[in-house]
Design a protein around this motif. Structure first.
Motif: not given
Lengths: 62, 472
Positions: B137-144
């Motif tokens: 899920t860290w990818v979502v944070s990076v995406g944001v």
């Protein structure tokens, strides 16, 4: 500090002068500069944006 | 007046020669702004209540009505005067009273911006998943975070770059929606779409339909935050209103309906879960990438409009545009840290749109068309002192706020979007239209009473061309 205050006041004064010029220009602008919106436009937008969709919702109700 | 930084990036009234949107520009920008993941989200919500045909009717017609009512006063006021839309609210709410509208507006705009950026992050994660990489899920944070950086770059480069970006994205979005419809019709057929059962309906078909109508209209009102910004940049009155109703109303409604169809077929309200099941890995990933890019366009427009609105606060008035944009992005940082937790509040944000903007639109309709007769004083818009026409009492028009709160109370009385509870009268009165009419009527009567009681001296015109306390 003193010169910073003066610079800030000068910038504000420039902005106000700019604003006054813009208001004068816009107050004098008419349909030639901003486009017209006649009676036919009003009919079209009221029918398109309100009357037809409302009829659609009424006819679509179960 | 050759350097237009102050007007394009600030609150200076925009001159006709500085405006960027002709007919094509206005339509493509409205379309790109309209076609975003929030449409798919709305479509998903409606798919919980009704089937495909009802969803199509409610979303297209409801959206058009909401956009029309929200746009009408703002578009004309902002286009005629080159004004940013919070300034256009001053005649009704007062030169200081608009700070309340501004705060509510900023919460709304930044909330949606954050939600869109989370969708951007989810899109990236789902692309990785489709390609066989479960990165967590860290990818979502990076995406944001990446989305915020891209939006910053777009917004600080100005409207012309956003226009160029839209010119590339818009055709892709048209293809994407066509792709969704094609995959739905080719893979499942119209009959399967129309026969798909709603995902989570309530008791009666009529109640489901009326709730879907309300979601459609509220979705239209949710464009309130962007219509003034778009209209301000248009060259003609026609371009200030028709593209908004056609693109933000009709086209966005159709895209919402495509979302409903997809949700009904896939059985999920999460838009990022539709593309790959419907189109396969390759086409699904391409479609997801387009959705992600469209989200950047949408968040850039929201951030741009929020930046202009921030110029109302003294501390931001003379600040460099890039610092203003940076300040806007700071409240979005929690979306980087807790994307899933905060995005679960999306329903509450959608509800906030309907309860907030329908009453405001009613007040603005009466104020601009009836009380101001489509002619507002630009001098008084930029005057903070008591000599300005829109100073009212201590800078606040209490009548507007009474009408606003009463309209919101009526809305929640008819339909509480947070709990989902409806009153018996909900069958008779649509909450958005009812609260709009109620606020408009109260405001009209209230202002008539106030004006009757005002002395002749207080109504006398001031020497407008002298700005005592300019607010620029």
């Amino acid at each position: 500090m003193g010169s910073q205050d003066e610079e800030s006041k000068d910038a504000a004064s420039v902005r106000v002068d700019e604003l006054k010029q813009r208001i004068e220009v816009l107050n004098q602008a008419g349909d030639a500069e901003l486009g017209a919106f006649g009676r036919l436009d009003w009919w079209a937008i009221v029918l398109l944006g309100f009357v037809f969709p409302l009829i659609g919702l009424y006819l679509g109700a179960p | 007046m050759r350097d237009s930084e102050e007007s394009v990036f600030g609150r200076m009234p925009l001159l006709p020669s500085e405006r960027e949107y002709g007919t094509l520009g206005a339509n493509s920008t409205c379309f790109a702004y309209g076609v975003a993941t929030w449409c798919f989200l709305t479509g998903g919500y409606v798919a919980e209540l009704v089937g495909a045909v009802d969803a199509l009717v409610c979303l297209v017609a409801g959206n058009m009505i909401g956009v029309f009512l929200a746009s009408l006063p703002l578009s004309f006021a902002c286009q005629r005067n080159g004004l940013e839309q919070i300034d256009a609210c001053k005649p009704a709410f007062g030169s200081r009273g608009i700070v309340v509208v501004l705060i509510l507006y900023l919460i709304n705009m930044l909330g949606w911006t954050g939600l869109i950026l989370v969708m951007f992050g989810n899109g990236i994660r789902n692309i990785a998943l489709a390609l066989g990489y479960d990165l967590g899920t860290w990818v979502v944070s990076v995406g944001v975070a990446v989305g915020m950086a891209l939006s910053f770059l777009l917004v600080t480069r100005g409207v012309s770059l956003m226009n160029r970006f839209n010119a590339v994205i818009t055709p892709g979005l048209i293809l994407l929606v066509g792709f969704l419809f094609y995959m739905l019709l080719d893979g499942h057929g119209w009959q399967a779409i129309t026969e798909a059962e709603p995902l989570l309906p309530v008791s009666s078909p009529m109640l489901n339909y009326l709730l879907a109508v309300e979601l459609g209209i509220a979705s239209g009102f949710s464009w309130w935050g962007g219509v003034g910004f778009l209209a301000r940049n248009t060259r003609t009155k026609r371009n200030s209103i028709f593209p908004e109703v056609i693109q933000l109303g009709f086209s966005a409604g159709a895209v919402c309906a495509a979302g409903s169809f997809s949700a009904l077929i896939v059985g999920s309200t999460d838009p990022t879960e539709w593309m790959v099941p419907l189109g396969g890995v390759v086409l699904g990933v391409i479609a997801l990438a387009f959705v992600a890019l469209a989200n950047i366009t949408s968040s850039a427009v929201s951030i741009y409009a929020s930046g202009l609105a921030l110029r109302h606060l003294r501390v931001f008035r003379g600040m460099k545009w890039k610092w203003v944009v940076g300040a806007i992005l700071i409240p979005c940082l929690p979306f980087v840290l807790w994307p899933a937790e905060i995005s679960s509040l999306g329903d509450a944000f959608l509800a906030y749109n309907g309860t907030m903007y329908a009453p405001i639109s009613g007040i603005l309709l009466v104020d601009y068309f009836v009380l101001q007769r489509q002619s507002i004083s630009l001098w008084s818009i930029f005057e903070d002192g008591p000599t300005g026409r829109y100073y009212h009492v201590r800078g606040v028009n209490a009548v507007a706020f009474i009408a606003l709160i009463s309209g919101q109370a009526l809305y929640v009385f008819l339909y509480n979007p947070f709990s989902g509870a409806t009153h018996d009268w909900f069958i008779l009165v649509n909450p958005s239209l009812g609260s709009l009419a109620f606020s408009a009527g109260l405001y009209w009567i209230g202002m008539w009473v106030v004006r009757r009681g005002a002395s002749a001296e207080s109504m006398a015109p001031d020497d407008e061309s002298v700005l005592v306390r300019p607010n620029i």
